[in-house]
Design an enzyme around this catalytic site. Structure first.
Site, short mmCIF file in Angstrom:
data_model
loop_
_atom_site.label_atom_id
_atom_site.label_comp_id
_atom_site.label_asym_id
_atom_site.label_seq_id
_atom_site.Cartn_x
_atom_site.Cartn_y
_atom_site.Cartn_z
N ASN A 7 1.07 -1.27 0.15
CA ASN A 7 0.11 0.02 -0.23
C ASN A 7 0.88 1.44 0.06
O ASN A 7 1.54 1.62 0.91
CB ASN A 7 -0.90 -0.23 1.10
N ARG A 90 -3.07 -2.31 -3.20
CA ARG A 90 -4.02 -1.33 -2.99
C ARG A 90 -3.95 -0.27 -3.93
O ARG A 90 -3.03 0.51 -3.97
CB ARG A 90 -4.07 -0.93 -1.69
N HIS A 207 -18.34 1.51 7.82
CA HIS A 207 -16.83 1.74 7.93
C HIS A 207 -16.60 2.80 8.49
O HIS A 207 -16.60 3.89 7.99
CB HIS A 207 -16.00 1.49 6.69
N GLY A 211 -11.58 8.34 7.97
CA GLY A 211 -12.54 8.08 7.05
C GLY A 211 -13.39 7.09 7.22
O GLY A 211 -13.33 6.27 7.68
N ARG A 240 -12.88 15.71 7.40
CA ARG A 240 -13.72 15.93 6.34
C ARG A 240 -15.16 16.33 6.80
O ARG A 240 -15.71 15.71 7.45
CB ARG A 240 -13.58 14.67 5.33
N ILE A 331 -13.63 3.44 14.87
CA ILE A 331 -14.74 3.87 15.46
C ILE A 331 -15.74 2.76 15.73
O ILE A 331 -16.21 2.27 16.68
CB ILE A 331 -15.29 5.23 14.92
N GLU A 333 -15.40 -0.44 15.52
CA GLU A 333 -15.00 -1.56 16.28
C GLU A 333 -14.89 -1.41 17.63
O GLU A 333 -15.06 -2.13 18.38
CB GLU A 333 -13.57 -1.97 15.58
N GLU A 384 -8.39 -5.25 5.64
CA GLU A 384 -8.19 -4.76 4.15
C GLU A 384 -7.15 -5.62 3.43
O GLU A 384 -7.06 -5.88 2.26
CB GLU A 384 -7.99 -3.19 3.96
P1 AMP Z 1 -9.20 4.12 11.58
O1 AMP Z 1 -8.95 5.20 10.61
O2 AMP Z 1 -9.88 2.98 11.31
O3 AMP Z 1 -7.83 3.96 12.29
O4 AMP Z 1 -9.94 4.82 13.04
C1 AMP Z 1 -9.56 5.93 13.79
C2 AMP Z 1 -10.43 6.39 14.50
O5 AMP Z 1 -10.91 5.41 15.31
C3 AMP Z 1 -10.05 7.45 15.51
O6 AMP Z 1 -11.24 8.40 15.63
C4 AMP Z 1 -10.03 6.98 16.79
O7 AMP Z 1 -10.45 7.79 17.95
C5 AMP Z 1 -11.01 5.87 16.60
N1 AMP Z 1 -10.87 4.89 17.74
C6 AMP Z 1 -11.42 4.85 18.85
N2 AMP Z 1 -11.16 3.85 19.68
C7 AMP Z 1 -10.02 3.35 19.01
C8 AMP Z 1 -9.07 2.45 19.48
N3 AMP Z 1 -9.19 1.61 20.55
N4 AMP Z 1 -8.29 2.10 18.59
C9 AMP Z 1 -8.13 2.83 17.46
N5 AMP Z 1 -8.89 3.77 17.14
C10 AMP Z 1 -9.99 3.98 17.96
#
Ligand code: AMP
Length: 397
Positions: A7, A90, A207, A211, A240, A331, A333, A384
């Site tokens: 990636n 990717r 998702h 983003g 965004r 978020i 998960e 992914e």
């Molecule tokens: P991602 O882009 O999928 O890595 O998600 C990032 C977003 O997930 C951020 O807004 C983080 O605050 C939120 N988030 C909440 N809890 C967690 C966690 N335990 N680990 C990683 N991201 C988290």
């Protein structure tokens, strides 16, 4: 099959070396700040994480470092280059042309280049990764896995904007949708969990990360998604704005004397959770401020939840019958409160959640609906890289 998943960003190269049969990550790493004094983070065979500084001029040099690292004596992940059986890339934008993953040849390369106009920040570095692999591993088959491909099944009435039709004909201005690899992965996992064929599943996949996008899946196919011509449209994201009245753009450009580039920065980098809260794009930091009574932190979270609910509502109407609503990414998960508030009060529509089960699912897969809920509410962690490795294997067999 052992697949090297790549990636590439404008100054980064992320990789995972995956054994597809048991879905195991053999090793993974990341080179950042390519173009000068770079940082290489990788894992040793004993699991130890190592960070080293090195000079890396371009993506080809970065890839050479990765390959050397895989074969290093101390690591010993491969004994010869032949053990890298295939490379999966990717690629963000496949335009209207790519509806599935493809074996890379000169024609595919030309198309990825052509679609750089639609994804100027992403396709050029993705393409550079492909060209570097051709140079360093000329005999290894390469597969392109597109973020847009899963949404290729959207009907015209979902992907067209109500703009003069000629802009679609002349410039391909339409909704493409993104995060397709993630939406497809969690949809396939959900079908497995439900014990159904994917072709029998109607799902809403959320998702939600830095983003975010939400997709309506009918009979296993994407029929609508919240991101559009670019990943700016749809629900509120870390920085965004998501969907806004487009007239605001011209109003603000005039009032603040902003250039098109400056306005683009406002919408992409200064808005969303960060713009509303004035604190952070990271929901964990917003949660902390919220606990201390910060009103704008509360407002940011409320806006996020409202935009998720609006999309879920719209897609429930579009789909009619739904098997499950799925939450994934950072978020989706981890943030139990976002999941709970996104689905609260929908008992009349067949969704009944169990708050305790929901609380227990922090970063773990599971079902947080009650047994009598007609529609399942699920947490399905996305992967992914694994999806790219599996797609690569499927294309080559
Ligand atoms: P991602 O882009 O999928 O890595 O998600 C990032 C977003 O997930 C951020 O807004 C983080 O605050 C939120 N988030 C909440 N809890 C967690 C966690 N335990 N680990 C990683 N991201 C988290």
């Amino acid at each position: 099959m052992k697949v090297l998943v790549i990636n590439c960003g404008s100054s980064s190269l992320k990789y995972q070396f995956i054994q597809t049969e048991n879905e195991a990550v053999i090793t993974k790493g990341l080179i950042e700040k390519i173009g000068g004094d770079a940082e290489f983070t990788f894992c040793r065979k004993n699991g130890e994480k190592v960070k080293k500084n090195l000079s890396v001029k371009n993506h080809t040099e970065a890839l050479k470092e990765v390959i050397a690292n895989l074969g290093e004596k101390a690591n010993g992940f491969i004994n010869s280059l032949d053990e890298i059986e295939a490379i999966g890339h990717r690629v963000v934008h496949g335009g209207e042309e790519f509806y599935k993953s493809v074996l890379i040849n000169d024609q595919v390369i030309a198309s990825i280049e052509k679609f750089s106009e639609l994804a100027p920040l992403h396709n050029p570095p993705n393409l550079q990764g492909i060209l570097s692999c051709r140079e360093v591993l000329p005999n290894t088959k390469q597969v392109a896995v597109f973020d847009t491909a899963f949404h290729h099944s959207m009907p015209e009435k979902s992907f067209m904007y109500a703009l003069p039709y000629e802009y679609y004909e002349k410039y391909l201005v339409r909704r493409y949708g993104f995060h397709g690899t993630s939406h497809r992965y969690v949809a396939l996992k959900t079908a497995e969990f439900l014990g159904k064929k994917i072709e029998e599943c109607n799902l809403i996949t959320c998702h939600l990360g830095n983003g975010s996008s939400i997709t309506a899946i009918k009979n296993g196919k994407s029929i609508d998604t919240s991101m559009g011509f670019t990943p700016l449209e749809g629900i509120i994201m870390g920085t965004r704005c998501g969907s806004i009245d487009p007239a605001i753009i011209f109003f603000l450009m005039k009032k603040e004397n902003l250039s098109a580039k400056q306005m683009d920065d406002v919408l992409n980098k200064k808005s969303g959770l960060l713009g509303i809260s004035g604190i952070s794009n990271d929901l964990r930091e917003i949660d902390q401020a919220l606990d201390q009574g910060n009103k704008r932190a509360l407002l940011a979270k409320e806006l996020l939840i409202r935009s998720i609910r609006k999309h879920i509502g719209a897609y429930m109407v579009e789909l009619g019958r739904i098997d499950a609503i799925i939450f994934t990414a950072g978020i989706g998960e981890n943030e139990c409160s976002v999941r709970e508030k996104s689905l609260s009060g929908l008992e009349e529509f067949g969704i009944k959640i169990d708050p305790q089960k929901n609380e227990s699912l922090k970063g773990k897969p599971g079902d947080f609906s009650t047994p009598e809920s007609k529609i399942k509410a699920l947490v399905v962690p996305t992967n992914e890289e694994l999806m790219i490795a599996l797609e690569t294997q499927w294309v080559l067999h």
